[in-house]
Every structure is written in C-alpha cells, then in structure tokens.
Design a protein around this motif. Structure first.
Motif, PDB file in Angstrom:
ATOM      1  N   UNK A  48       0.825  -1.201   0.000  1.00  0.00           N
ATOM      2  CA  UNK A  48       0.000   0.000   0.000  1.00  0.00           C
ATOM      3  C   UNK A  48       0.866   1.259   0.000  1.00  0.00           C
ATOM      4  N   UNK A  49       0.506   2.208  -0.845  1.00  0.00           N
ATOM      5  CA  UNK A  49       1.134   3.529  -0.800  1.00  0.00           C
ATOM      6  C   UNK A  49       0.040   4.534  -0.455  1.00  0.00           C
ATOM      7  N   UNK A  54       2.988  11.078   0.648  1.00  0.00           N
ATOM      8  CA  UNK A  54       3.745  11.461  -0.545  1.00  0.00           C
ATOM      9  C   UNK A  54       4.676  12.645  -0.306  1.00  0.00           C
ATOM     10  N   UNK A  55       4.409  13.407   0.734  1.00  0.00           N
ATOM     11  CA  UNK A  55       5.319  14.510   1.022  1.00  0.00           C
ATOM     12  C   UNK A  55       6.663  14.008   1.534  1.00  0.00           C
ATOM     13  N   UNK A  56       6.755  12.739   1.907  1.00  0.00           N
ATOM     14  CA  UNK A  56       7.987  12.177   2.463  1.00  0.00           C
ATOM     15  C   UNK A  56       8.803  11.403   1.439  1.00  0.00           C
ATOM     16  N   UNK A  57       8.210  11.081   0.285  1.00  0.00           N
ATOM     17  CA  UNK A  57       8.949  10.376  -0.764  1.00  0.00           C
ATOM     18  C   UNK A  57       8.265  10.626  -2.102  1.00  0.00           C
ATOM     19  N   UNK A  58       8.972  10.336  -3.173  1.00  0.00           N
ATOM     20  CA  UNK A  58       8.443  10.518  -4.522  1.00  0.00           C
ATOM     21  C   UNK A  58       7.784   9.207  -4.952  1.00  0.00           C
ATOM     22  N   UNK A  59       6.468   9.184  -5.015  1.00  0.00           N
ATOM     23  CA  UNK A  59       5.767   7.930  -5.331  1.00  0.00           C
ATOM     24  C   UNK A  59       6.079   7.454  -6.741  1.00  0.00           C
ATOM     25  N   UNK A  60       6.415   8.388  -7.645  1.00  0.00           N
ATOM     26  CA  UNK A  60       6.763   7.977  -9.005  1.00  0.00           C
ATOM     27  C   UNK A  60       8.059   7.175  -9.027  1.00  0.00           C
ATOM     28  N   UNK A  61       8.923   7.380  -8.045  1.00  0.00           N
ATOM     29  CA  UNK A  61      10.151   6.606  -7.944  1.00  0.00           C
ATOM     30  C   UNK A  61       9.935   5.318  -7.159  1.00  0.00           C
ATOM     31  N   UNK A  62       9.086   5.373  -6.139  1.00  0.00           N
ATOM     32  CA  UNK A  62       8.868   4.186  -5.314  1.00  0.00           C
ATOM     33  C   UNK A  62       8.017   3.132  -6.016  1.00  0.00           C
ATOM     34  N   UNK A  63       6.999   3.561  -6.760  1.00  0.00           N
ATOM     35  CA  UNK A  63       6.066   2.593  -7.347  1.00  0.00           C
ATOM     36  C   UNK A  63       6.725   1.590  -8.295  1.00  0.00           C
TER      37      UNK A  63
END
Length: 391
Positions: A48-49, A54-63
């Motif tokens: 789960x994301x 999202x302010x703590x990491x870049x979801x485009x990089x994590x996903x």
C-alpha cells in the motif's frame, strides 16, 4: 509473476473468513520486509502507498520498485493507493502500477461522497481496477495519524453504508467502528454490533483502517463479520523507530546504514505476526490458483503514412502520445519508426494497458475521440492492429 487481481484476492479472503494485510510503505526497507514476511509465512499481501505520505517520498520513484517486487514475489501480491484524495490521484496511481485504489471522501457529506466515489468507480472499473470507498470517518488520535487525519471520528451508519454501496458500486467498503489512525492509548472499544449490522446491510468485503492498537481477540473476531482487509502502518513505524533508537543508544556515532540495520527485521517480524494472526498464512498456493494474474495488455498498431511530410507525421505522433499518456489505464506509450526504409509499414505504436476495456472506452475522452476521427484515421494507411497479453 505473482501480481494478481486485487478483487479476486480480497473476495477469496471474504468468502473464507480471513483478512489480508495492507501495509503502507514508506521506504525500500518496509517494502522488502513486507514481501519477505509474506513469503516466509506463505500469505497474500497488499502493498500500500498512502497519498498522505507522498510529502515524504516521490511515489513515481517508489512505485516501480513496488511493482518489481510484486512481480518477482512467490506469493499473491496486489498494489493499492491508500487514502487517495481525488479522481486525478486515482488515475495517476492506476497509470503508475496500482491495481487497487481507495478514494477517501469520508469527510464530505454523504451525497458528495457518493458523487465523488462514483466517478472514481466508473473510471477504475473500465481499467479493471477495484475501488475501496469509505463511509464514516476514522480520525487520528496521536502521532502521525493525528496530523494526517484531523477532526472527530464519525461511526459508520449501516443504512448509509447500504445506500453508499448501492449507488457507487464500490468493490470494498472501509468502515469506522472505533479504530483510530495513529497510536491509541489503552484498549480500543470496537462496536462489533455496528459492524454486524453493516455486514448484513452490504454485500461487499469490509475494510478496517487504523489496525494498529487492536488486540489479538479483536483481530480474530473481525474476519467473522465481513472484514477481509486490514490496513496497517503505525505499528510498523513504531517498531522501525524503536529499532533505530536501540542502535543509536548502543552506538551514538553510528552511520545511517548502521543505525537502520535492524529496521527491516523489525518490520518483517511485525508484518508476519499480523499475517498469521489474521488467518492469511499458509494460503498462498490456494489463492494463486483462484486469482487471475494482473498482466498488462499490449495494444500494437503498425501503419504507413504515405503522402504526409515528416513534420506532419511527427505532429500526429506527438499529439497522440500526449492524449494517450493521460488516459486512465494507459501504463505507457512507445512510438517508433522502422529502421528498414523498405518496410511497408514504417510506424509503430505500442500502448501498454491495464485491461482490454481501456480502449473500448476511449469515446469517453472527447479529446482522444476527436483525434482519432479528425486526424489519425485520415492520416494513416495499411494499418494493422493486434492486442497481446502476457502469458
């Protein structure tokens, strides 16, 4: 590939009276720990994301990392957007790899919640993606949860839950029965009678948010009353932080890598404890045989463009890529030109979709429909179209 259809996964739990764990991820340590724990006890799992993180990491990089981990896992895995705030958020999450989304409009009045949720459901179902909605409001108590989920809790009303499910066609329903987001002081007082009435009123799997802080007896009771997914984060954050504090105390001058050395193990132990407690452990093989794989569809078009200048063709391709790239359910768009000038069909489009129904619904997007009719169809020749699915 063990990335599976999330609706199939959760309905299997619903029908067999156990709950799948959905664990919010904030780093690769959490991701690796969650997958490792699920594989260790042979359990299904939802990665789960949460949009509030999202302010703590870049979801485009994590996903992409989350998707890669899911694809190589040996147990059933789904990927969800948790606490999505809008239709745009849901579209972005689906296009980047989530095969389940939650719209959190629970703080709105019920008619507005229904309207917002229905828009997400209509879009997501055309992409083959299930949707979680929420009636009632699970507020934060202390810690991160209090900051991300402010205000007073509002318990779910069974009659409102029934109306909401019927009017939105959501696949799963998140309910408020006494849990809190974040840490809870003392023992949670869950309204099991309310949960029973909600379960009788709706015919969909129920979801619990704010799983941290419940005891074993409460956890074991939830699946018997329709709860098929439990969202869990705060306890993972706490065990990770405690592991780092212990390292810091033992070695105040330790490096970053040294201080977080025990985080993965601590998170993994807590994830596995939950999966065993909620009844997921040992079911991976059974679930894999009963879930459809989540595999992309490749939509391939090959064509020529006789009678058009190179500039006209480039303009056509650029516009088409721009319109396709924002269409819900389009994972990626590749366009190419043959390196063999003698080829009859010089141009190629490879469009990766979440589901074959995505292009069936292109008429719902006026800009793309106009593009096909006014520009594309009149500018290409000798077109061949083929759809493929991974086997």
């Amino acid at each position: 590939m063990a990335l599976v259809n999330m609706r199939d996964m959760i309905y299997h739990a619903y029908k067999h009276n156990y709950a799948v764990g959905a664990f919010d991820l904030v780093s690769l340590d959490f991701l690796e720990a969650a997958i490792g724990a699920a594989e260790s006890c042979r359990a299904s799992i939802v990665l789960s994301i949460a949009e509030p993180h999202f302010e703590h990491y870049d979801c485009e990089l994590l996903l992409p990392a989350v998707e890669a981990a899911a694809q190589r896992a040996s147990v059933p895995v789904a990927i969800q957007l948790d606490h999505g705030s809008s239709l745009a958020s849901a579209i972005s999450a689906i296009n980047r790899g989530c095969n389940g989304v939650m719209l959190d409009a629970s703080r709105q009045e019920l008619p507005d919640n229904i309207t917002a949720t229905r828009a997400v459901v209509d879009m997501a179902h055309r992409c083959g993606v299930p949707v979680t909605g929420e009636v009632g409001y699970v507020a934060g108590y202390e810690g991160e949860g209090a900051l991300l989920h402010p205000g007073e809790a509002a318990f779910t009303v069974p009659a409102e839950a029934k109306a909401y499910v019927e009017r939105t066609n959501v696949d799963f329903l998140a309910v408020s029965i006494g849990t809190v987001q974040g840490r809870m002081k003392g023992r949670a007082k869950l309204d099991f009678q309310r949960l029973k009435l909600i379960n009788q009123a709706v015919d969909v799997p129920l979801v619990i948010h704010g799983g941290s802080g419940l005891n074993e007896e409460q956890f074991r009771k939830l699946p018997s009353m329709g709860v098929a997914k439990i969202n869990y984060y705060t306890a993972l954050s706490d065990v990770a932080a405690e592991a780092m504090r212990r390292r810091t105390k033992a070695n105040p001058d330790g490096s970053f890598i040294e201080l977080k050395r025990d985080v993965k193990e601590a998170v993994g132990e807590e994830v596995e404890r939950c999966l065993r407690l909620w009844g997921s452990a040992g079911r991976a093989a059974e679930v894999l045989t009963q879930c459809r794989p989540w595999a992309p569809v490749e939509h391939l078009i090959m064509h020529s463009a006789n009678g058009h200048s190179e500039q006209e063709v480039r303009s056509l391709i650029d516009e088409g890529k721009r319109l396709l790239s924002v269409m819900p359910g389009v994972r990626s768009v590749f366009t190419g030109e043959s390196i063999n000038e003698a080829g009859a069909r010089r141009f190629c489009w490879q469009v990766r979709l979440t589901d074959p129904r995505v292009l069936d619904g292109h008429g719902d997007y006026p800009g793309f429909a106009r593009f096909l009719k006014n520009r594309f169809q009149g500018s290409i020749n000798d077109a061949v179209t083929v759809d493929y699915q991974v086997i």
